[in-house]
Design a protein around this motif. Structure first.
Motif, mmCIF file in Angstrom:
data_model
loop_
_atom_site.group_PDB
_atom_site.id
_atom_site.type_symbol
_atom_site.label_atom_id
_atom_site.label_comp_id
_atom_site.label_asym_id
_atom_site.label_seq_id
_atom_site.Cartn_x
_atom_site.Cartn_y
_atom_site.Cartn_z
ATOM 1 N N ILE B 42 35.623 47.267 42.791
ATOM 2 C CA ILE B 42 36.342 46.744 41.620
ATOM 3 C C ILE B 42 37.283 45.625 42.032
ATOM 4 C CG2 ILE B 42 38.077 47.341 39.876
ATOM 5 C CD1 ILE B 42 36.757 50.006 39.629
ATOM 6 N N MET B 45 35.282 42.601 42.562
ATOM 7 C CA MET B 45 34.845 41.980 41.299
ATOM 8 C C MET B 45 35.958 41.133 40.702
ATOM 9 S SD MET B 45 32.906 45.020 39.305
ATOM 10 C CE MET B 45 31.344 45.658 39.827
ATOM 11 N N GLU B 49 35.927 37.134 40.141
ATOM 12 C CA GLU B 49 36.138 36.585 38.790
ATOM 13 C C GLU B 49 37.237 35.537 38.821
ATOM 14 O OE1 GLU B 49 34.937 40.004 35.536
ATOM 15 O OE2 GLU B 49 36.916 40.105 36.413
ATOM 16 N N ARG B 55 33.243 35.704 34.275
ATOM 17 C CA ARG B 55 33.498 37.028 33.724
ATOM 18 C C ARG B 55 32.263 37.900 33.987
ATOM 19 N NH1 ARG B 55 36.074 41.452 32.507
ATOM 20 N NH2 ARG B 55 35.252 42.563 30.730
ATOM 21 N N ILE B 56 32.476 39.001 34.701
ATOM 22 C CA ILE B 56 31.359 39.916 34.956
ATOM 23 C C ILE B 56 31.432 41.002 33.879
ATOM 24 C CG2 ILE B 56 30.324 41.514 36.612
ATOM 25 C CD1 ILE B 56 31.968 39.809 38.786
ATOM 26 N N PRO B 58 30.836 44.322 31.740
ATOM 27 C CA PRO B 58 30.568 45.697 32.206
ATOM 28 C C PRO B 58 29.080 46.065 32.170
ATOM 29 C CG PRO B 58 32.416 45.685 30.689
ATOM 30 C CD PRO B 58 31.868 44.298 30.701
ATOM 31 N N GLU B 59 28.395 45.653 31.097
ATOM 32 C CA GLU B 59 26.985 46.053 30.994
ATOM 33 C C GLU B 59 26.078 45.244 31.922
ATOM 34 O OE1 GLU B 59 27.973 43.550 27.319
ATOM 35 O OE2 GLU B 59 28.937 45.025 28.590
ATOM 36 N N GLU B 60 26.640 44.237 32.561
ATOM 37 C CA GLU B 60 25.829 43.434 33.486
ATOM 38 C C GLU B 60 26.074 43.817 34.938
ATOM 39 O OE1 GLU B 60 26.855 39.462 32.484
ATOM 40 O OE2 GLU B 60 25.725 39.504 30.606
ATOM 41 N N ILE B 61 26.893 44.836 35.147
ATOM 42 C CA ILE B 61 27.188 45.203 36.536
ATOM 43 C C ILE B 61 25.944 45.801 37.195
ATOM 44 C CG2 ILE B 61 28.523 46.757 38.026
ATOM 45 C CD1 ILE B 61 30.828 46.475 35.954
#
Lengths: 378, 91
Positions: B42, B45, B49, B55-56, B58-61
């Motif tokens: 985290i 990430m 960013e 912007r990463i 959440p659903e693309e992690i």
């Protein structure tokens, strides 16, 4: 078979398909022993219950009939040699929301071995869980680290559901307990006796901090049937409310009664002098007098009566302290003046793609209590 | 490939700084070697960013994107690409 579930046990959610590698699978009855071992390792409180008790309770919790979402169940991850290296407990509950039924999945007991942590299992398990088909995901009483992972995965924490309180009932005895915890010594018993005697004298003198006034209300034992009736009375005050039947309530009560490490369970309903319901409370009283409230619920506007009765009840059972989690509706009540609010660092976390649902919870319009919370009794 | 080089250097520097590593090889596996855990992931990430102004979601992690500097470089290159505009042409 659930059309959204592929063979590897991963969910296709919002058009995104994620393959877990290493694989995450549903918990089976064969895994219970390993999970209980892990629980005793990572949750020191679990050691207070016997292995067999934990095993029985795990089976009771996770392998009951009539599951709401058959594929939303506890999940495990494994190391290369097949040993379980991660676990996430999951239970589902249906809720009534604006005349429709929705599903809530509640996760708890996130655990990972050292090997599992190296494989990012805490994050992987949570990600797997959150991509499930449930309308809303919840985690109750989560640690700071889980909250960080949860937020990164698109979830949020609920401030109004994460506030805890402590009310001293016998202040000197309570201070002595804390003192002896920090500085244990041979004089402990004598100190406890002196503190209890002084608390007792102060109570007889009716010094406010030491005295709990007996309520005029009727307090009667809370049965399954009575709880069911009271829940029906409370329901219209909330937009989001869990659905219960007598079997659900009975099994929750059995779980609570079967747990002895928190002390003796007390549950009572409260009525006013006109025999109108005020609410109910459920708490454990430990031998040392620390009382842990699981539920204290009243009809809105009756919070003061409820807490006056609860503090008196706990006091009359020898309680030295009452602690619990505030419901958002209880924030403004005068009883909070007597209480210490505690930064317990235990967070209620939610995740949903439905903004309205999240807003309902964030604004205190959901009935979320520790009873249908994380089943922390494990 | 040339475009990736400045990104690769910045990714290497960000990874080293965030995970307090002295050096790291381009293809070194951060997961299998146990360098990363969930919380440091985290932190990484967030650092990426901030460093790359991306912007990463959440659903693309995808954890594979963080396995190595190479994988992170590819992910950042992908996320940094301008989103193509859809143009409707009238008749």
């Amino acid at each position: 078979m659930d059309p959204d579930l592929n063979l590897a046990g991963t969910y296709k959610h919002q058009g995104i398909l994620k393959q877990e590698n290493p694989p995450i699978t549903l918990l089976t009855t064969d895994d219970i022993d390993s999970v209980v071992e892990l629980s005793r390792l990572y949750f020191p409180g679990s050691k207070e219950s016997s292995f067999q008790t934990l095993k029985k309770r795990t089976a009771q919790l996770y392998f009951k009939d009539g599951e709401l979402l058959p594929h939303v169940k506890p999940i495990v991850s494994r190391s290369a040699n097949g040993d379980i290296n991660g676990f996430l407990g999951i239970i589902t509950k249906s809720f009534q929301y604006k005349n429709r039924m929705i599903t809530m999945a509640n996760c708890h007991h996130l655990m990972a071995t050292e090997d599992g942590r190296k494989q990012l299992m805490p994050m992987r398990l949570l990600q797997h869980f959150l991509s499930g088909p449930q309308d809303i995901s919840l985690s109750d009483g989560s640690a700071d680290s889980t909250m960080e992972l949860w937020k990164r995965l698109g979830g949020e924490f609920v401030t109004g559901e994460s506030l805890y309180y402590k009310i001293p009932l016998r202040p000197l005895s309570l201070a002595t307990i804390h003192l002896l915890k920090q500085y244990p010594n041979r004089m402990g018993e004598s100190l406890r006796f002196v503190a209890a005697s002084m608390d007792s004298i102060a109570e007889r003198l009716k010094i406010p901090l030491f005295y709990q006034k007996k309520p005029f209300n009727g307090i009667i034992p809370l049965s399954t049937e009575l709880m069911s009736v009271l829940l029906e009375i409370i329901e219209p005050f909330y937009l989001l409310f869990p659905t219960y039947n007598l079997t659900d309530i009975d099994s929750l009560f059995q779980l609570l009664e079967g747990e002895t490490k928190y002390g003796t369970l007390h549950k009572a309903a409260l009525f006013d002098p006109n025999n109108q319901p005020i609410g109910w409370f459920i708490y454990y009283a430990q031998k040392k007098g620390v009382c842990e409230v699981i539920q204290a619920v009243s009809i809105p506007g009756k919070e003061t009566e409820l807490f006056n009765a609860l503090t008196w009840h706990a006091f009359s059972k020898g309680g030295v302290e009452l602690s619990g989690r505030l419901m958002p509706s209880q924030l403004q009540t005068p009883f909070t003046r007597k209480a210490f609010s505690v930064p317990a660092r235990m967070w209620t976390l939610i995740h949903s793609s439905d903004f309205e649902l999240k807003h309902t919870i964030q604004t205190g319009n959901a009935f979320l209590t520790r009873l249908e919370g994380d089943l922390w009794v494990l | 490939m040339k475009q990736q080089q400045p990104i690769q250097i910045k990714v290497t520097s960000t990874v080293c700084k965030t995970l307090t590593l002295e050096t790291i090889a381009f293809e070194e596996d951060l997961i299998d070697t146990g360098v990363l855990d969930s919380l440091s992931l985290i932190q990484l990430m967030v650092a990426l960013e901030n460093e790359f102004n991306i912007r990463i979601e959440p659903e693309e992690i995808d954890f594979e994107d963080y396995r190595s500097v190479k994988a992170m470089t590819a992910m950042i290159t992908r996320l940094s690409l301008p989103v193509p505009l859809s143009v409707s042409v009238g008749s």
